[in-house]
Scaffold this motif. Structure first.
Motif, PDB file in Angstrom:
ATOM      1  N   GLN B 163       0.837  -1.204   0.000  1.00  0.00           N
ATOM      2  CA  GLN B 163       0.000   0.000   0.000  1.00  0.00           C
ATOM      3  C   GLN B 163       0.869   1.250   0.000  1.00  0.00           C
ATOM      4  O   GLN B 163       0.598   2.204  -0.730  1.00  0.00           O
ATOM      5  CB  GLN B 163      -0.882  -0.024   1.257  1.00  0.00           C
ATOM      6  N   GLU B 170      -5.307   0.567  -3.704  1.00  0.00           N
ATOM      7  CA  GLU B 170      -5.783   0.263  -2.354  1.00  0.00           C
ATOM      8  C   GLU B 170      -6.047  -1.233  -2.261  1.00  0.00           C
ATOM      9  O   GLU B 170      -6.687  -1.808  -3.150  1.00  0.00           O
ATOM     10  CB  GLU B 170      -7.070   1.026  -2.096  1.00  0.00           C
ATOM     11  N   ARG B 189      -7.446   3.741  -6.697  1.00  0.00           N
ATOM     12  CA  ARG B 189      -8.034   4.805  -5.871  1.00  0.00           C
ATOM     13  C   ARG B 189      -8.440   5.977  -6.751  1.00  0.00           C
ATOM     14  O   ARG B 189      -7.710   6.382  -7.657  1.00  0.00           O
ATOM     15  CB  ARG B 189      -7.008   5.287  -4.838  1.00  0.00           C
TER      16      ARG B 189
END
Lengths: 201, 191
Positions: B163, B170, B189
């Motif tokens: 991440q 994500e 994202r």
């Protein structure tokens, strides 16, 4: 049925045809090689030998086996194109079925199927409703199996292609498809003049 | 030097991704690995376009720019937004900078709702020193052929580490597999 003729022709056989000769009046018996009769239902197959190189726009209505080199465009919309193990194509191809054992740099469009053998080396985009690929084949590019796409429909619309017409970028896909403008098709150097210039490599 | 090993495993998250959704809309897949007949068969009869990057082959051939995403995915190369990215085990062979670059590249190429699938060596401290080849079967079946060369230390990226290295992505779901790998689905994202 074969009609074989020996060089020592019998009395009942008609004399073989001889070409006219300037220097001598001597008659020359020639053995004519019997021409095999194509069985009914068999398709004609054209072969481009390994020493042949063609640059330009190639269109036809018979199956084609390429063992040499073709640069430009190939259009065999109702037939099968086979790229032999030593064949090399730097072209955009439109065919019913495409079998690849050799090298292709360019886009391949098939209305039925594209089969990629393990010896194939392909760099380009391929578009067909059915695709098979043997392990060991090297492929870089994209595989489009969307036969509903505008790109596919336009590739096999029944309209005559003009020389140089395919050098334009393809039309935008329909609003029902994803996407923006299409990629530029691969255009060989011989494409603009629309002529095929054959030459032995 | 060990011989290449062939392992059968189950990758349920991949299986879910490859299941036809029932929708007849066109989908674009970016395969960072090499194309296989198994993947083609799974996508046959769907309105799919499969873009093949073959980075695993480039890595196995020790190409110096195999993970140079700016070069390999230059602007204009892909003319449609990508829906799904298949990374296979390639993330294990990327450093933090390369992961960040991949994240930025995916953000540029992918459309809203895009999913990214990856397999990470997690349980075992060692991994093959070259990326493997993956052959999807039916359902969640997946066959993996490891590289033929020796083992190296696995980076063992955790979900948190991934991440951090890929800020545009994500972690949506993860699953531990029976061979010690961890399966990931990332979502792009929308910032």
């Amino acid at each position: 049925m074969f009609n074989k003729r020996d060089s020592s022709s019998s009395e009942n056989q008609p004399a073989p045809r001889t070409p006219p000769r300037n220097e001598s009046s001597a008659t020359e018996h020639r053995t004519e090689t019997p021409r095999p009769v194509t069985p009914p239902g068999a398709k004609d197959i054209a072969i481009i030998g390994s020493s042949i190189s063609i640059n330009g726009e190639l269109k036809g209505a018979e199956d084609l086996i390429v063992q040499g080199r073709i640069t430009g465009t190939i259009e065999l919309k109702s037939n099968t194109l086979t790229v032999g193990p030593e064949g090399r194509i730097d072209a955009e191809v439109f065919a019913h079925t495409i079998l690849v054992e050799g090298t292709v740099n360019g886009d391949l469009y098939a209305s039925e199927r594209i089969s990629i053998q393990k010896s194939a080396r392909i760099s380009g985009n391929i578009l067909a409703p059915r695709i098979s690929l043997e392990d060991g084949a090297r492929f870089k590019g994209s595989i489009d199996m969307d036969s509903e796409s505008e790109k596919f429909r336009k590739a096999f619309e029944a309209k005559p292609s003009k020389p140089g017409a395919s050098t334009n970028g393809k039309a935008d896909e329909s609003t029902s498809d994803k996407a923006a403008s299409s990629q530029q098709p691969h255009a060989g150097p011989g494409q603009k003049n629309g002529k095929i210039s054959g030459s032995a490599a | 030097m060990s011989l290449p090993t062939r392992t059968s495993l189950r990758a349920p998250l991949l299986g879910e991704l490859l299941e036809p959704s029932g929708s007849r809309s066109r989908r674009v897949w970016l395969d960072l690995g090499s194309v296989t007949q198994g993947l083609i068969e799974r996508l046959q009869n769907t309105r799919s376009r499969l873009v093949i990057a073959a980075l695993d082959a480039a890595a196995r051939e020790r190409e110096p720019d195999c993970f140079d995403f700016k070069k390999r995915f230059a602007a204009g190369l892909l003319n449609e937004p990508v829906d799904t990215v298949l990374c296979w085990d390639l993330l294990n062979y990327m450093n933090a900078n390369q992961l960040q670059c991949l994240s930025a590249t995916v953000a540029r190429l992918a459309g809203p709702g895009a999913r990214i699938h990856a397999l990470i060596y997690y349980s075992n401290p060692m991994m093959p020193d070259l990326p493997g080849r993956f052959f999807p079967g039916s359902g969640a079946e997946l066959e993996m052929i490891e590289g033929a060369r020796s083992k190296i230390q696995a980076l063992r990226y955790s979900p948190k580490a991934l991440q951090k290295a890929m800020p545009k992505l994500e972690v949506e779901r993860t699953l531990l597999l029976n061979n010690g790998m961890q399966e990931f689905i990332f979502e792009l994202r929308l910032d």
